[in-house]
Scaffold this motif. Structure first.
Motif, short mmCIF file in Angstrom:
data_model
loop_
_atom_site.label_atom_id
_atom_site.label_comp_id
_atom_site.label_asym_id
_atom_site.label_seq_id
_atom_site.Cartn_x
_atom_site.Cartn_y
_atom_site.Cartn_z
N THR A 79 50.09 30.74 43.19
CA THR A 79 49.57 31.67 42.19
C THR A 79 49.38 30.95 40.85
O THR A 79 50.26 30.20 40.41
CB THR A 79 50.52 32.85 41.99
OG1 THR A 79 50.79 33.48 43.25
CG2 THR A 79 49.93 33.88 41.03
N TYR A 80 48.23 31.19 40.23
CA TYR A 80 47.93 30.71 38.88
C TYR A 80 47.97 31.92 37.95
O TYR A 80 47.09 32.77 38.00
CB TYR A 80 46.54 30.08 38.81
CG TYR A 80 46.34 28.87 39.70
CD1 TYR A 80 46.36 27.58 39.16
CD2 TYR A 80 46.09 29.00 41.07
CE1 TYR A 80 46.13 26.47 39.96
CE2 TYR A 80 45.89 27.90 41.87
CZ TYR A 80 45.91 26.63 41.32
OH TYR A 80 45.70 25.53 42.11
N HIS A 208 50.24 34.55 50.18
CA HIS A 208 49.66 34.58 48.84
C HIS A 208 49.43 36.00 48.34
O HIS A 208 49.37 36.24 47.12
CB HIS A 208 48.33 33.83 48.82
CG HIS A 208 48.47 32.35 49.03
ND1 HIS A 208 47.59 31.45 48.47
CD2 HIS A 208 49.38 31.61 49.71
CE1 HIS A 208 47.95 30.22 48.81
NE2 HIS A 208 49.02 30.30 49.57
N ASN A 215 47.24 36.51 40.28
CA ASN A 215 46.47 35.27 40.39
C ASN A 215 45.18 35.36 39.58
O ASN A 215 44.43 36.34 39.67
CB ASN A 215 46.13 34.99 41.85
CG ASN A 215 45.67 33.58 42.07
OD1 ASN A 215 46.32 32.63 41.63
ND2 ASN A 215 44.55 33.40 42.75
#
Length: 332
Positions: A79-80, A208, A215
């Motif tokens: 994750t960003y 994810h 994200n």
């Protein structure tokens, strides 16, 4: 969202401001933060199965081996989080325009000192070594800088914004921004690369979807570009690098104020897009710069492209062009 509590490792020490970012954005999830002495200790614990995720800054992740094209074996960036503002601030009563002649300014980065010389060649610039602060970090460093400022030893000091947000307690601060705009006195301060990123790293196979809402695609793009360029350009500490995603209307307004061929090229590119394609509303903007020792000569390169363009080809050309610029620099 999982009902099982997840263990997330974060650093005890300052990590480009990533820890409070994780704590703020992830408070509604069923997680427990575990503190470690270093990002390396976090990753070792993650590989050993003792925690579920590593929460570290983009700079720490890069130093551990994560970049656009590489990961640590068995791990991946899951994750960003949305990127925090990577710009610099100068702490003090006055902004750069109104500092006294031969004003005394602290900036520990040689890149930033050169950028300051470009803006005001009269400034007297100091590093941690000059002020005998080599062993001071974090809150302790800022307390000492504030003492020097209160004692009129300094007229101001430059920090990364994440440092100010975590440790700054008082005093006015002024942004050292990246956009020149239509102002002859304004100078660009492109920050060192990879600032402002908060990344969640997991073992390969971690779902994810758990943090899908957190994200951020723009953050992922910026990290991919900056990490690739910084790695390909030999991790040069004298480089300012920034990749951002901006609205085309904002970019066009800035270019129209500056005028010239770049604005015309942008207009032509947008007109020549396939009529059947969806017109983009954003562009990727990449900026690289370095300066000579006296801050009098700036070497810079900018690229602007729409997300559907061939990024790999564009960045390859960018690296090649930068190499040519450096050849000319070395010959001068």
């Amino acid at each position: 969202m999982t009902n099982e509590k997840l263990m997330v490792g974060i650093c005890e020490q300052f990590d480009d401001g990533a820890q409070p970012h994780f704590q703020r954005l992830m408070e509604r999830y069923n997680i427990e933060f575990i503190k470690f002495k270093s990002s390396l200790d976090i990753v070792k614990s993650l590989l050993g199965g003792e925690i579920d995720l590593a929460g570290i800054s983009g700079l720490s992740a890069f130093n551990l081996g994560f970049s656009a094209e590489s990961n640590i074996s068995g791990l991946e960036i899951t994750t960003y989080l949305p990127r925090r503002d990577p710009t610099l601030v100068i702490v003090g009563k006055n902004n750069l325009d109104h500092l006294p002649r031969k004003g005394k300014i602290f900036a520990n980065s040689e890149l930033i000192r050169r950028q300051l010389k470009r803006f005001r060649s009269d400034l007297k610039l100091s590093s941690k070594l000059d002020l005998k602060l080599e062993n001071s970090t974090g809150e302790n460093l800022i307390e000492k800088l504030e003492e020097l400022y209160d004692g009129n030893i300094l007229d101001g000091y430059v920090l990364e914004r994440s440092e100010w947000n975590e440790f700054g307690k008082k005093g006015r601060r002024h942004t050292l921004g990246m956009q020149i705009e239509n102002n002859d006195s304004r100078q660009r301060f492109i920050p060192p690369p990879l600032r402002g990123f908060s990344l969640l790293i997991s073992r390969v196979g971690f779902p994810h979807s758990i943090f899908e809402e957190l994200n951020d695609a723009q953050s992922m793009t910026s990290f991919r570009i900056e990490s690739k360029l910084f790695l390909e350009l030999d991790k040069d500490e004298l480089l300012g690098i920034n990749a951002s995603i901006r609205r085309i209307s904002t970019i066009a307004k800035s270019l129209n104020q500056e005028g010239g061929m770049i604005s015309e090229i942008l207009d032509e590119k947008l007109l020549n897009l396939d009529n059947n394609s969806i017109k983009p509303i954003q562009m990727v903007e990449v900026m690289i710069e370095t300066l000579d020792e006296n801050g009098q000569i700036t070497y810079s390169l900018e690229k602007k492209y729409i997300p559907s363009d061939d990024e790999y080809r564009i960045l390859t050309i960018c690296i090649e062009e930068w190499g040519k610029i450096m050849e000319l620099k070395n010959k001068s």
